[in-house]
Design an enzyme around this catalytic site. Structure first.
Site, PDB file in Angstrom:
ATOM      1  N   HIS A 117      13.925 -15.637  16.264  1.00  0.00           N
ATOM      2  CA  HIS A 117      15.073 -16.658  15.592  1.00  0.00           C
ATOM      3  C   HIS A 117      14.412 -17.276  14.051  1.00  0.00           C
ATOM      4  O   HIS A 117      13.421 -17.423  14.175  1.00  0.00           O
ATOM      5  CB  HIS A 117      15.209 -17.872  16.522  1.00  0.00           C
ATOM      6  CG  HIS A 117      16.490 -18.516  16.061  1.00  0.00           C
ATOM      7  ND1 HIS A 117      16.391 -19.510  15.149  1.00  0.00           N
ATOM      8  CD2 HIS A 117      17.887 -18.383  16.528  1.00  0.00           C
ATOM      9  CE1 HIS A 117      17.481 -20.120  14.708  1.00  0.00           C
ATOM     10  NE2 HIS A 117      18.498 -19.489  15.668  1.00  0.00           N
ATOM     11  N   GLU A 184      22.269 -12.630  13.025  1.00  0.00           N
ATOM     12  CA  GLU A 184      22.204 -13.887  12.376  1.00  0.00           C
ATOM     13  C   GLU A 184      21.841 -14.057  11.052  1.00  0.00           C
ATOM     14  O   GLU A 184      20.689 -14.243  10.903  1.00  0.00           O
ATOM     15  CB  GLU A 184      21.481 -14.963  13.496  1.00  0.00           C
ATOM     16  CG  GLU A 184      21.991 -15.118  14.902  1.00  0.00           C
ATOM     17  CD  GLU A 184      21.383 -16.427  15.512  1.00  0.00           C
ATOM     18  OE1 GLU A 184      22.176 -16.991  16.294  1.00  0.00           O
ATOM     19  OE2 GLU A 184      20.203 -16.732  15.413  1.00  0.00           O
TER      20      GLU A 184
END
Length: 270
Positions: A117, A184
């Site tokens: 992430h 993302e």
């Protein structure tokens, strides 16, 4: 625990309408322990009654903080909702203070492990070498990596697609097994709005095509995260395999609206 089905790559990523829509929720560190359990109870009740989950239209997983994984797994038992972790150690055992291994995560009931992430990269300096090692750790322990990829700064859709496919190729080089590729774009995380539908579908289509050309990752899927919330799944249509939700999933009513969208979407293209 439900995991991505072992079907031909072309079927799993090129025909998402025939496969369950994948919805993941990362709680990050927003909730306290008891708040997490109460949220999980509401999700379990929703999953028990919603046709998207009971009918297999949606594959739903949640990623609570480490201390909540075991009790959340108990709360969600029998609901059809899988549990995973927000991080994973690169090693399986040894003198690694504060780390949690894939072997331990598997033992306590995890099916997924989030890797790479943008916040882990930015705040803790995790580069491609670490992210690739964590992805490998998940796979060798029978966990499905939720591998986050995406460009740092805004770029034209075609350029973003090129960069993101190259990133996925670097991180998955030499590895085998199904993954959830979470697109993302880092500039969209925490933003008021997600990336545009055209941008998302362009990049996700490129990732889908790349996965379809690599049978080592048969059973994989591509989802979008980055300020994803209600209404986005409808705008994206069947071009994307699902969504990776953050703060918009704190309200279980919002999760229910997204489940409703999944039912409508799959019904429309069935």
């Amino acid at each position: 625990m439900p995991t991505p089905a072992s079907t031909p790559a072309s079927a799993s990523v090129l025909a998402p309408a025939a496969e369950p829509v994948t919805l993941g929720v990362s709680l990050k560190m927003y909730f306290g322990h008891h708040e997490t359990l109460n949220w999980a109870r509401r999700i379990a009740a929703l999953a028990d009654r919603h046709p998207a989950v009971t009918g297999g239209t949606v594959r739903l997983f949640v990623l609570p903080a480490f201390p909540a994984i075991v009790p959340v797994t108990g709360v969600l038992a029998g609901s059809g909702v899988a549990v995973g972790s927000q991080d994973i150690a690169t090693e399986d055992a040894g003198p690694y203070t504060g780390e949690v291994s894939g072997a331990s995560l598997k033992e306590i009931g995890c099916a997924y492990a989030e890797v790479g992430h943008a916040e882990r990269r930015r705040l803790y300096g995790e580069g491609d070498t670490v992210v690739a090692a964590k992805t490998a750790a998940a796979l060798r322990n029978g966990l499905t990596p939720v591998l986050c990829v995406g460009e740092l700064d805004r770029a034209p859709s075609d350029e973003a697609a090129r960069r993101t496919v190259a990133e996925a190729e670097r991180l998955l080089h030499g590895l085998t097994g199904p993954v959830v590729l979470a697109y993302e774009p880092q500039w969209a995380i925490g933003a008021p709005e997600p990336a545009s539908a055209d941008h998302i579908t362009t990049v996700c289509a490129a990732l889908t095509d790349w996965l379809a050309a690599h049978p080592a990752h048969r059973g994989s899927t591509v989802i979008y995260g980055g300020s994803a919330g209600p209404g986005l799944l409808t705008r994206l249509g069947p071009a994307v395999g699902g969504l990776f939700l953050g703060r918009f999933a704190h309200d279980t009513a919002a999760v229910e609206r997204i489940l409703d969208e999944a039912v409508a979407l799959t019904g429309a293209v069935a």
